[in-house]
Design a protein around this motif. Structure first.
Motif, PDB file in Angstrom:
ATOM      1  N   TYR A  11       0.831  -1.202   0.000  1.00 60.23           N
ATOM      2  CA  TYR A  11       0.000   0.000   0.000  1.00 60.23           C
ATOM      3  C   TYR A  11       0.866   1.251   0.000  1.00 60.23           C
ATOM      4  O   TYR A  11       0.525   2.266  -0.618  1.00 60.23           O
ATOM      5  CB  TYR A  11      -0.923  -0.002   1.222  1.00 60.23           C
ATOM      6  CG  TYR A  11      -1.915   1.154   1.238  1.00 60.23           C
ATOM      7  CD1 TYR A  11      -2.726   1.403   0.142  1.00 60.23           C
ATOM      8  CD2 TYR A  11      -2.010   1.993   2.345  1.00 60.23           C
ATOM      9  CE1 TYR A  11      -3.623   2.462   0.148  1.00 60.23           C
ATOM     10  CE2 TYR A  11      -2.901   3.045   2.361  1.00 60.23           C
ATOM     11  CZ  TYR A  11      -3.708   3.277   1.261  1.00 60.23           C
ATOM     12  OH  TYR A  11      -4.588   4.330   1.260  1.00 60.23           O
ATOM     13  N   GLU A  12       2.011   1.204   0.685  1.00 55.77           N
ATOM     14  CA  GLU A  12       2.936   2.337   0.668  1.00 55.77           C
ATOM     15  C   GLU A  12       3.415   2.613  -0.752  1.00 55.77           C
ATOM     16  O   GLU A  12       3.501   3.775  -1.172  1.00 55.77           O
ATOM     17  CB  GLU A  12       4.123   2.062   1.580  1.00 55.77           C
ATOM     18  CG  GLU A  12       3.809   2.129   3.057  1.00 55.77           C
ATOM     19  CD  GLU A  12       5.008   1.780   3.908  1.00 55.77           C
ATOM     20  OE1 GLU A  12       6.121   1.675   3.342  1.00 55.77           O
ATOM     21  OE2 GLU A  12       4.847   1.601   5.122  1.00 55.77           O
ATOM     22  N   LEU A  15       0.601   4.325  -2.594  1.00 56.52           N
ATOM     23  CA  LEU A  15       0.490   5.732  -2.227  1.00 56.52           C
ATOM     24  C   LEU A  15       1.605   6.552  -2.864  1.00 56.52           C
ATOM     25  O   LEU A  15       1.370   7.650  -3.376  1.00 56.52           O
ATOM     26  CB  LEU A  15       0.528   5.885  -0.701  1.00 56.52           C
ATOM     27  CG  LEU A  15      -0.736   5.549   0.077  1.00 56.52           C
ATOM     28  CD1 LEU A  15      -0.455   5.648   1.583  1.00 56.52           C
ATOM     29  CD2 LEU A  15      -1.876   6.493  -0.285  1.00 56.52           C
ATOM     30  N   TYR A 194      -5.258  20.039   8.280  1.00 63.28           N
ATOM     31  CA  TYR A 194      -5.445  18.596   8.296  1.00 63.28           C
ATOM     32  C   TYR A 194      -5.459  18.125   9.745  1.00 63.28           C
ATOM     33  O   TYR A 194      -4.450  18.207  10.434  1.00 63.28           O
ATOM     34  CB  TYR A 194      -4.327  17.889   7.532  1.00 63.28           C
ATOM     35  CG  TYR A 194      -4.577  16.418   7.294  1.00 63.28           C
ATOM     36  CD1 TYR A 194      -5.125  15.963   6.095  1.00 63.28           C
ATOM     37  CD2 TYR A 194      -4.259  15.477   8.266  1.00 63.28           C
ATOM     38  CE1 TYR A 194      -5.348  14.613   5.878  1.00 63.28           C
ATOM     39  CE2 TYR A 194      -4.479  14.127   8.058  1.00 63.28           C
ATOM     40  CZ  TYR A 194      -5.031  13.698   6.863  1.00 63.28           C
ATOM     41  OH  TYR A 194      -5.263  12.358   6.652  1.00 63.28           O
ATOM     42  N   THR A 196      -6.234  15.016  12.487  1.00 67.51           N
ATOM     43  CA  THR A 196      -6.378  13.575  12.658  1.00 67.51           C
ATOM     44  C   THR A 196      -6.488  13.251  14.142  1.00 67.51           C
ATOM     45  O   THR A 196      -5.806  13.856  14.967  1.00 67.51           O
ATOM     46  CB  THR A 196      -5.193  12.812  12.038  1.00 67.51           C
ATOM     47  OG1 THR A 196      -5.299  11.429  12.381  1.00 67.51           O
ATOM     48  CG2 THR A 196      -3.862  13.346  12.529  1.00 67.51           C
ATOM     49  N   ILE A 206       2.335   5.634   6.405  1.00 69.55           N
ATOM     50  CA  ILE A 206       1.225   5.766   5.456  1.00 69.55           C
ATOM     51  C   ILE A 206       0.293   6.902   5.837  1.00 69.55           C
ATOM     52  O   ILE A 206      -0.331   7.508   4.964  1.00 69.55           O
ATOM     53  CB  ILE A 206       0.425   4.447   5.321  1.00 69.55           C
ATOM     54  CG1 ILE A 206      -0.134   3.997   6.675  1.00 69.55           C
ATOM     55  CG2 ILE A 206       1.268   3.359   4.691  1.00 69.55           C
ATOM     56  CD1 ILE A 206      -1.058   2.779   6.555  1.00 69.55           C
ATOM     57  N   ASP A 207       0.203   7.229   7.131  1.00 67.26           N
ATOM     58  CA  ASP A 207      -0.635   8.356   7.547  1.00 67.26           C
ATOM     59  C   ASP A 207      -0.077   9.664   6.996  1.00 67.26           C
ATOM     60  O   ASP A 207      -0.830  10.532   6.535  1.00 67.26           O
ATOM     61  CB  ASP A 207      -0.728   8.428   9.072  1.00 67.26           C
ATOM     62  CG  ASP A 207      -1.433   7.225   9.676  1.00 67.26           C
ATOM     63  OD1 ASP A 207      -2.440   6.783   9.098  1.00 67.26           O
ATOM     64  OD2 ASP A 207      -0.957   6.715  10.699  1.00 67.26           O
ATOM     65  N   ARG A 210      -0.655   9.868   3.317  1.00 66.63           N
ATOM     66  CA  ARG A 210      -2.047  10.220   3.038  1.00 66.63           C
ATOM     67  C   ARG A 210      -2.278  11.719   3.149  1.00 66.63           C
ATOM     68  O   ARG A 210      -3.088  12.292   2.416  1.00 66.63           O
ATOM     69  CB  ARG A 210      -2.975   9.480   4.009  1.00 66.63           C
ATOM     70  CG  ARG A 210      -3.212   8.018   3.663  1.00 66.63           C
ATOM     71  CD  ARG A 210      -3.924   7.304   4.777  1.00 66.63           C
ATOM     72  NE  ARG A 210      -4.266   5.937   4.429  1.00 66.63           N
ATOM     73  CZ  ARG A 210      -4.559   4.987   5.323  1.00 66.63           C
ATOM     74  NH1 ARG A 210      -4.527   5.280   6.626  1.00 66.63           N
ATOM     75  NH2 ARG A 210      -4.868   3.778   4.931  1.00 66.63           N
ATOM     76  N   ARG A 213      -1.069  13.139  -0.099  1.00 63.68           N
ATOM     77  CA  ARG A 213      -2.008  12.822  -1.176  1.00 63.68           C
ATOM     78  C   ARG A 213      -3.292  13.631  -1.034  1.00 63.68           C
ATOM     79  O   ARG A 213      -3.844  14.122  -2.022  1.00 63.68           O
ATOM     80  CB  ARG A 213      -2.340  11.321  -1.171  1.00 63.68           C
ATOM     81  CG  ARG A 213      -3.198  10.889  -2.345  1.00 63.68           C
ATOM     82  CD  ARG A 213      -3.616   9.451  -2.217  1.00 63.68           C
ATOM     83  NE  ARG A 213      -4.443   9.229  -1.036  1.00 63.68           N
ATOM     84  CZ  ARG A 213      -5.018   8.073  -0.735  1.00 63.68           C
ATOM     85  NH1 ARG A 213      -4.834   7.022  -1.519  1.00 63.68           N
ATOM     86  NH2 ARG A 213      -5.750   7.936   0.344  1.00 63.68           N
ATOM     87  N   ASP A 214      -3.771  13.798   0.217  1.00 62.40           N
ATOM     88  CA  ASP A 214      -4.969  14.584   0.458  1.00 62.40           C
ATOM     89  C   ASP A 214      -4.764  16.038   0.005  1.00 62.40           C
ATOM     90  O   ASP A 214      -5.642  16.645  -0.604  1.00 62.40           O
ATOM     91  CB  ASP A 214      -5.333  14.547   1.940  1.00 62.40           C
ATOM     92  CG  ASP A 214      -6.574  15.345   2.272  1.00 62.40           C
ATOM     93  OD1 ASP A 214      -7.681  14.806   2.145  1.00 62.40           O
ATOM     94  OD2 ASP A 214      -6.440  16.531   2.651  1.00 62.40           O
TER      95      ASP A 214
END
Length: 224
Positions: A11-12, A15, A194, A196, A206-207, A210, A213-214
């Motif tokens: 998944y990394e 991304l 942002y 969280t 990955i956070d 993200r 990417r966001d």
């Protein structure tokens, strides 16, 4: 566990592919808001260093970090700021060559710094935006009183020139809460926010990817 190796490799990679293939640039200036307990906890600074490497990998040029020291007792705040400043300075030695940094104390004074070429880390240990603006205004008033500046010449650009951080963050990240802290009050007026609920000690590679990417998916309006 090392943040750089934590998570799901497949998944990394996905991304990373999304981020690098996007037509939208990655943020140049990221602001990160932490609590003093985030860095005082076990491996808190190690995780910060790993996060900085992630930002650098994806072409972030400046990371501004505000360490919100919540203790009300001034002697305790001073001791915490001194302890964190010393630990950060020792840890920043391990950052890649070409990385510069500046660590500022409770009054905005520079505790330690290093010149850099392609990546800069700014750390404010409890010195917030209201204090920064107050100091800038006070400095301008002294110049007016001395006759170096005419009152009618005071404008936004002049105030900005007296701030510690001249650059506006593209995105401000706050982990473990839904409230912004007193940081970059002037500079962040058009920044993306942002939030969280994940506490800093649980933030993974990955956070952070993200977040980047966001940011790429957002349409910035700059107050319009």
């Amino acid at each position: 566990m090392d943040l750089l190796s934590f998570g799901q490799p497949l998944y990394e990679r996905y991304l990373a592919w999304q981020i690098t293939r996007s037509a939208t640039r990655t943020p140049e200036h990221v602001a990160l808001i932490l609590k003093e307990t985030d860095l005082l906890e076990h491996k808190g600074i190690e995780k910060l260093l790993a996060a900085l490497l992630i930002f650098k990998r994806f072409k972030v040029e400046l990371v501004s970090i505000y360490v919100d020291i919540l203790k009300a007792d001034q002697p305790v705040k001073t001791e915490i700021a001194s302890t964190l400043g010393n630990r950060l300075e020792k840890s920043f030695i391990d950052l890649p060559s070409g990385t510069g940094y500046e660590i500022c104390g409770l009054e905005g004074e520079v505790k330690s710094s290093r010149q850099g070429k392609d990546f800069l880390v700014y750390v404010s240990l409890g010195f917030g935006g209201r204090g920064e603006i107050t100091r800038a205004v006070t400095s301008i008033l002294k110049e007016v009183k001395a006759g170096y500046v005419r009152p009618e010449d005071v404008d936004e650009k002049m105030l900005e020139s007296h701030l510690l951080i001249k650059h506006e963050p593209d995105i401000m990240i706050r982990s473990g809460g839904q409230k912004l802290s007193d940081f970059l009050v002037w500079q962040s007026v058009y920044s993306e926010l942002y939030f969280t609920d994940v506490n800093w000690n649980n933030v993974r590679k990955i956070d952070l990817m993200r977040v980047i990417r966001d940011f790429q998916k957002r349409q910035r309006r700059y107050g319009k």
